[in-house]
Design an enzyme around this catalytic site. Sequence first.
Site, PDB file in Angstrom:
ATOM      1  N   LYS A   1       0.819  -1.219   0.000  1.00  0.00           N
ATOM      2  CA  LYS A   1       0.000   0.000   0.000  1.00  0.00           C
ATOM      3  C   LYS A   1       0.851   1.267   0.000  1.00  0.00           C
ATOM      4  O   LYS A   1       2.042   1.255   0.290  1.00  0.00           O
ATOM      5  CB  LYS A   1      -0.990  -0.035   1.168  1.00  0.00           C
ATOM      6  CG  LYS A   1      -2.066  -1.090   0.912  1.00  0.00           C
ATOM      7  CD  LYS A   1      -3.257  -0.986   1.795  1.00  0.00           C
ATOM      8  CE  LYS A   1      -4.350  -1.947   1.285  1.00  0.00           C
ATOM      9  NZ  LYS A   1      -5.492  -2.030   2.213  1.00  0.00           N
TER      10      LYS A   1
ATOM     11  N   ARG B   1      -3.257 -10.730   4.390  1.00  0.00           N
ATOM     12  CA  ARG B   1      -3.681 -10.643   2.982  1.00  0.00           C
ATOM     13  C   ARG B   1      -2.539  -9.995   2.199  1.00  0.00           C
ATOM     14  O   ARG B   1      -2.235  -8.825   2.391  1.00  0.00           O
ATOM     15  CB  ARG B   1      -4.968  -9.828   2.873  1.00  0.00           C
ATOM     16  CG  ARG B   1      -5.547  -9.754   1.460  1.00  0.00           C
ATOM     17  CD  ARG B   1      -6.834  -8.929   1.442  1.00  0.00           C
ATOM     18  NE  ARG B   1      -7.440  -8.913   0.127  1.00  0.00           N
ATOM     19  CZ  ARG B   1      -7.147  -8.023  -0.840  1.00  0.00           C
ATOM     20  NH1 ARG B   1      -6.252  -7.073  -0.591  1.00  0.00           N
ATOM     21  NH2 ARG B   1      -7.737  -8.079  -2.009  1.00  0.00           N
TER      22      ARG B   1
END
Length: 336
Positions: A278, A313
């Site tokens: 991210k 994840r």
Amino acid sequence: MPYYRPIPRTDPARPTGALPLAGGWCWFDTVEVLDRDAPPRLIPATDLPSDALHRLTAPRAPIATLDMATPQIMGILNVTPDSFSDGGQHFDPEIALAHARQMAADGATILDVGGESTRPGAAPVPIEDEISRTAPVIAALRAGITTPISIDTRKTPVASAAHAAGANLINDVAGFTYDAALAPYAASHALPVCVMHAQGTPETMQADPRYDNVLLDVYDWLSDRIEALTALGIPRERIVTDPGIGFGKTIAHNLTLLQNLALFHSLGCPILLGASRKRFIGEISNTPHAADRMPGSLAVALGGVAQGVQILRVHDVAETRAARDLWRATLAAPRF
């Protein structure tokens, strides 16, 4: 209202009376009590109210056959042309299948298939397109592997098609607030769910995210969603929580949540951490290209495991599995 954040530890020198955290690999004997109107304070874990103590210590039930007493790896399969980290790389169904099978071989214990990008600024995808991207891939995977499969969607028709194709879990980035029919569908089919916090929609979430107290605001929102889902017939034992790193959060918000992930064990559900590649990792580590953020993603993942996070994840499955296995090996090594 007090909030209870266990101080998670993994040191092999475990004192007498230390308590297991969520039935997993961490232990704790001290708890930080948080309050919106008072300074934080530390108390012995044995001073907790009985209901809070139970939620923090009780083993988590298996989710989609996965044992929550050990860290699990969820491999990301974006069957999209525009996801932030790998947009278009797996849009071709055959390439998507090959990548998913490789992730399973590399150590992914569940695969998360998504057909709608939820990157900042992304527009909604028509239902028919989302189904055509995900259901055939899930069906083809199910014909060849037994690995549990999650459908990453906000929409009931997409989840229904995915479930018919063999999906085992619904992962909704909108926390089951986008489509009122989705939670009842999950309840009626006894499907486990992952409820994620997001402020705003993908189109608007990073415009100017604000909170009174990001940690406690996210906790309260997830708590309310758990109550809503249980009222609809989804038992707490089938609910996974996700604080939604990067979804309507600044760098400071993300870091506060990562620093205090253990608080979310007080919800009594497994925790999923989705921080892989991210933007905040890129900004902190000076890696502007998402594909270069694997080292930073591993650091965040191991930080989550050290706080008892049950599901990671990730995009980089083999590397995450290796890092997790080495971390666990150091804990299990003979001391002297």
